[in-house]
Motif scaffolding. Structure first.
Motif: not given
Length: 338
Positions: A119, A140, A142, A144, A146-147, A152, A268
């Motif tokens: 994170k 946040t 970090t 996943s 999705w991320f 970003f 990301g």
């Protein structure tokens, strides 16, 4: 007279005496001298003597400096992260106060460290003429999918949230005043690696009107390497707008993202890698003019990349058109001679 004596004759006609620092009780030094110093001065004082080095390393001194410099550091989540740093608040200050020096890094050496970033904590403070007008902490995650696979971009304010400022919309010097008096600190913290970096430039590097909404966008950018020989800008953009009836100008949006030279926001996974390298990079003394100069250099490089891309695309268009014409004539000749 020995070096440890408490007094010595003062030079000059006064004939008075002066007390050397080593003769003063440590509690007095800490409570009446060191706690009045700012961060850079306190750091310089550590070089004066072994005694002062020991006294200046007191975490309470650095905690007070961090809390007064960045009020967001009083948040329990940030406080817990700082407590794990090698020298606690002193280590955090040495990471967050100086400006990030422009640097390059080899992406291959950082790939294996990506899973360690679980994170990121953002400690953000917004000032107007050195007076705090807003402070917030974001956490946040970090890891996943999705991320890691989406652009970003961190948004500080909630969708309907705004922040009042002393700026007035009918001020003819509104843009100049916003550029000169608004200041942002966006400190990104990796609690697992125990490192931090202030991603916002000391001063705004650009201010302009949004082409659609006419809002003012103030940019605080740091340029760094992308790990592949190119450059990226880590941009903190503050968007301000107000009504024309004499009301106040309010901050409507504060966002942070990493943008490559072609204008695309970096994903990301790549951003975590770039920001992780920035946390480990060298620091330098803050210099607003130097930051603006580096940003303008980035814009020139970006413009050159855009021109080369346009020439390539134009060349490909010409090839496609030529190929289409040749195919058309080939088909036309084929049917003419059947």
């Amino acid at each position: 007279m020995s070096s440890s004596s408490t007094t010595s004759s003062a030079a000059g006609q006064g004939g008075g005496t002066t007390t050397i620092i080593t003769a003063i009780h440590p509690d007095i030094i800490q409570s009446h001298i060191l706690n009045r110093l700012d961060g850079p001065t306190l750091a310089s004082t550590t070089c004066a003597s072994p005694q002062l080095l020991s006294l200046c390393n007191d975490d309470c001194l650095w905690k007070d400096i961090c809390n007064s410099t960045w009020p967001s550091t009083t948040d329990p989540r940030v406080r817990d992260a700082i407590s794990a740093f090698p020298s606690a608040h002193r280590s955090f200050y040495s990471d967050a106060f100086p400006a990030l020096r422009h640097h390059q890094f080899r992406r291959e050496t950082h790939q294996r460290r990506l899973p360690d970033t679980v994170k990121l904590i953002s400690a953000v403070d917004i000032y107007y003429e050195d007076k705090l007008i807003y402070s917030k902490v974001l956490v946040t995650e970090t890891l996943s999918a999705w991320f890691l696979n989406t652009p970003f971009r961190l948004e500080l304010l909630d969708p309907k949230e705004t922040v009042p400022t002393p700026l007035k919309p009918d001020d003819r010097t509104l843009m100049a005043r916003a550029e000169e008096r608004l200041r942002v600190s966006w400190i990104l913290i990796d609690p697992d690696k125990r490192r931090a970096v202030n991603l916002a430039s000391r001063k705004a590097v650009e201010v302009r009107r949004h082409w659609l909404t006419d809002d003012i966008q103030v940019r605080y950018a740091t340029v760094m390497g992308d790990g592949g020989g190119g450059l990226v800008q880590c941009a903190v953009v503050v968007t301000c707008g107000g009504k024309e009836d004499g009301g106040e100008v309010r901050v409507r949006e504060v966002s942070m993202y990493v943008e490559e030279m072609e204008g695309k926001i970096v994903g990301g996974k790549e951003s975590v890698e770039i920001l992780g390298a920035a946390m480990e990079g060298q620091r330098r003394r803050s210099d607003g003019e130097k930051e603006t100069e580096i940003y303008e250099m980035f814009l020139r490089v970006k413009a050159g990349c855009r021109e080369r891309k346009q020439r390539r695309e134009k060349g490909l268009d010409m090839v496609c058109i030529s190929a289409g014409i040749l195919i058309f004539f080939a088909i036309w000749i084929f049917f003419m001679w059947r």
